[in-house]
Design a protein around this motif. Structure first.
Motif, short mmCIF file in Angstrom:
data_model
loop_
_atom_site.label_atom_id
_atom_site.label_comp_id
_atom_site.label_asym_id
_atom_site.label_seq_id
_atom_site.Cartn_x
_atom_site.Cartn_y
_atom_site.Cartn_z
N ALA A 83 61.95 -29.59 -35.10
CA ALA A 83 62.47 -28.22 -35.04
C ALA A 83 63.19 -27.90 -36.34
CB ALA A 83 63.43 -28.06 -33.86
N ALA A 84 62.96 -26.70 -36.84
CA ALA A 84 63.73 -26.18 -37.97
C ALA A 84 64.86 -25.34 -37.38
CB ALA A 84 62.84 -25.32 -38.87
N GLY A 95 69.53 -29.74 -44.91
CA GLY A 95 68.93 -30.96 -45.41
C GLY A 95 69.21 -32.18 -44.56
N GLU A 96 70.05 -32.03 -43.54
CA GLU A 96 70.39 -33.15 -42.67
C GLU A 96 69.60 -33.08 -41.35
OE1 GLU A 96 74.97 -33.86 -44.26
OE2 GLU A 96 74.64 -32.90 -42.30
N PHE A 97 69.34 -34.25 -40.77
CA PHE A 97 68.64 -34.33 -39.49
C PHE A 97 69.65 -34.44 -38.35
CE2 PHE A 97 65.61 -36.15 -42.56
CZ PHE A 97 64.49 -35.37 -42.30
N VAL A 98 69.28 -33.85 -37.22
CA VAL A 98 70.11 -33.93 -36.02
C VAL A 98 69.22 -34.30 -34.85
CG1 VAL A 98 71.72 -32.73 -34.49
CG2 VAL A 98 71.61 -32.09 -36.92
N LEU A 204 65.78 -30.44 -38.15
CA LEU A 204 66.18 -30.42 -39.56
C LEU A 204 66.94 -29.14 -39.82
CD1 LEU A 204 66.15 -31.52 -42.46
CD2 LEU A 204 64.01 -30.26 -42.81
N VAL A 205 68.16 -29.26 -40.29
CA VAL A 205 68.96 -28.10 -40.63
C VAL A 205 68.40 -27.48 -41.91
CG1 VAL A 205 71.25 -27.22 -41.18
CG2 VAL A 205 71.00 -29.11 -39.55
N GLU A 220 61.02 -17.67 -45.39
CA GLU A 220 60.59 -18.40 -46.58
C GLU A 220 61.57 -19.52 -46.92
OE1 GLU A 220 58.46 -14.83 -46.16
OE2 GLU A 220 60.64 -15.11 -46.29
N GLU A 221 62.87 -19.26 -46.74
CA GLU A 221 63.89 -20.27 -47.00
C GLU A 221 63.71 -21.46 -46.06
OE1 GLU A 221 68.78 -20.63 -46.84
OE2 GLU A 221 67.74 -19.13 -45.63
N VAL A 222 63.41 -21.16 -44.79
CA VAL A 222 63.22 -22.22 -43.79
C VAL A 222 62.03 -23.09 -44.18
CG1 VAL A 222 62.63 -22.68 -41.38
CG2 VAL A 222 64.26 -20.86 -41.96
#
Length: 268
Positions: A83-84, A95-98, A204-205, A220-222
């Protein structure tokens, strides 16, 4: 038959995540599902791009019931979903994973159960642990082994989409205990539990949410952030796949519906 599946969210569309992927169309009572099956280190794995291979299906139009029913029909017992997400929590940075452990459901118009009073009857499934604790543990261990930035818990707020949220909504979600916001986690996690499939989400944040980020949000940023972390995410997923014991039984997920009913003392 694949016992393990990866559901790819925004930015995760390529079936060549696996070796020699082949396309299969699976027919379910809820519609047809396009799934790719391939191998990783000898394991048969299914890959399902949630939005289609070209991101052509918006969050509120995804056929979640068909997707989960299709994977179930293929024999899948474990699902790793990506998931984004936007962050509501300053401690969870882009940039960090959760590895998500709870959710808040703010969807509105989605078919969210297989048990709607028809032939399957009515079933009330326990959601004390919405995400498989064993898969979550594997994801966290894999991320730390690979030295990737990871948080071992976070509450995911699922909104209807496809629009981004307002700053006022974000502030409300923060007050309710939300850490992350996205548009696809529910009802996918609910249906997986009803289908008695172990399911875990690695988020992913990609950005801070509206009102926190000092600029306007964009899709686009995502996508750009997901692209920059593509190889890390691939390594994380495949390491976790390698560690999954395909024959094990999970007491939380695999008997969520058909397991023995416990009657409290004094009840009949």
């Amino acid at each position: 038959m694949p016992a393990i599946a990866v559901i790819g969210g925004t930015g995760v569309y390529d079936p060549h995540l696996l070796e020699d992927p082949r396309e299969e169309m699976v027919v379910t009572p809820y519609g047809e599902v396009r799934v790719f099956c391939g191998k990783w280190r000898g394991k048969e794995v299914a890959f399902l791009p949630r939005h289609g291979t070209a991101h052509s299906v918006p969050p509120h139009r995804i056929n979640y019931r068909a997707n989960i029913a299709g994977l179930k029909k293929l024999g899948v017992r474990f699902i790793l979903a990506t998931a984004a997400v936007g962050s509501l929590n300053p401690q969870l940075k882009p940039g960090e994973f959760v590895v998500v452990d709870q959710f808040l459901d703010f969807t509105k118009r989605r078919e969210s159960t297989f048990f709607d009073g028809g032939p399957e009857g009515v079933v009330h499934v326990d959601f004390t642990q919405p995400y498989c604790p064993e898969l979550r543990e594997l994801l966290v261990r894999a991320a730390r082994t690979l030295r990737l930035p990871v948080h071992d818990k976070g509450t995911y707020v699922c909104t209807e989409g496809p629009r981004f949220e307002t700053p006022a909504e974000i502030k409300m979600f923060q007050h309710l205990g939300g850490d992350l916001v996205g548009m696809t986690g529910v009802p996918e996690v609910v249906l997986a539990r009803e289908a008695e499939i172990c399911y875990a989400t690695v988020a992913l944040v990609t950005n801070f949410a509206a009102g926190i980020a000092p600029y306007r949000l964009s899709h686009e940023e995502v996508v750009a952030m997901m692209k920059s972390k593509e190889e890390e995410l691939r390594r994380l997923l495949l390491q976790t796949v390698y560690w999954i014991e395909e024959t094990r039984t999970c007491s939380v997920c695999h008997q969520a519906v058909t397991g023995p009913v416990k009657v409290k003392e004094g009840e009949k």
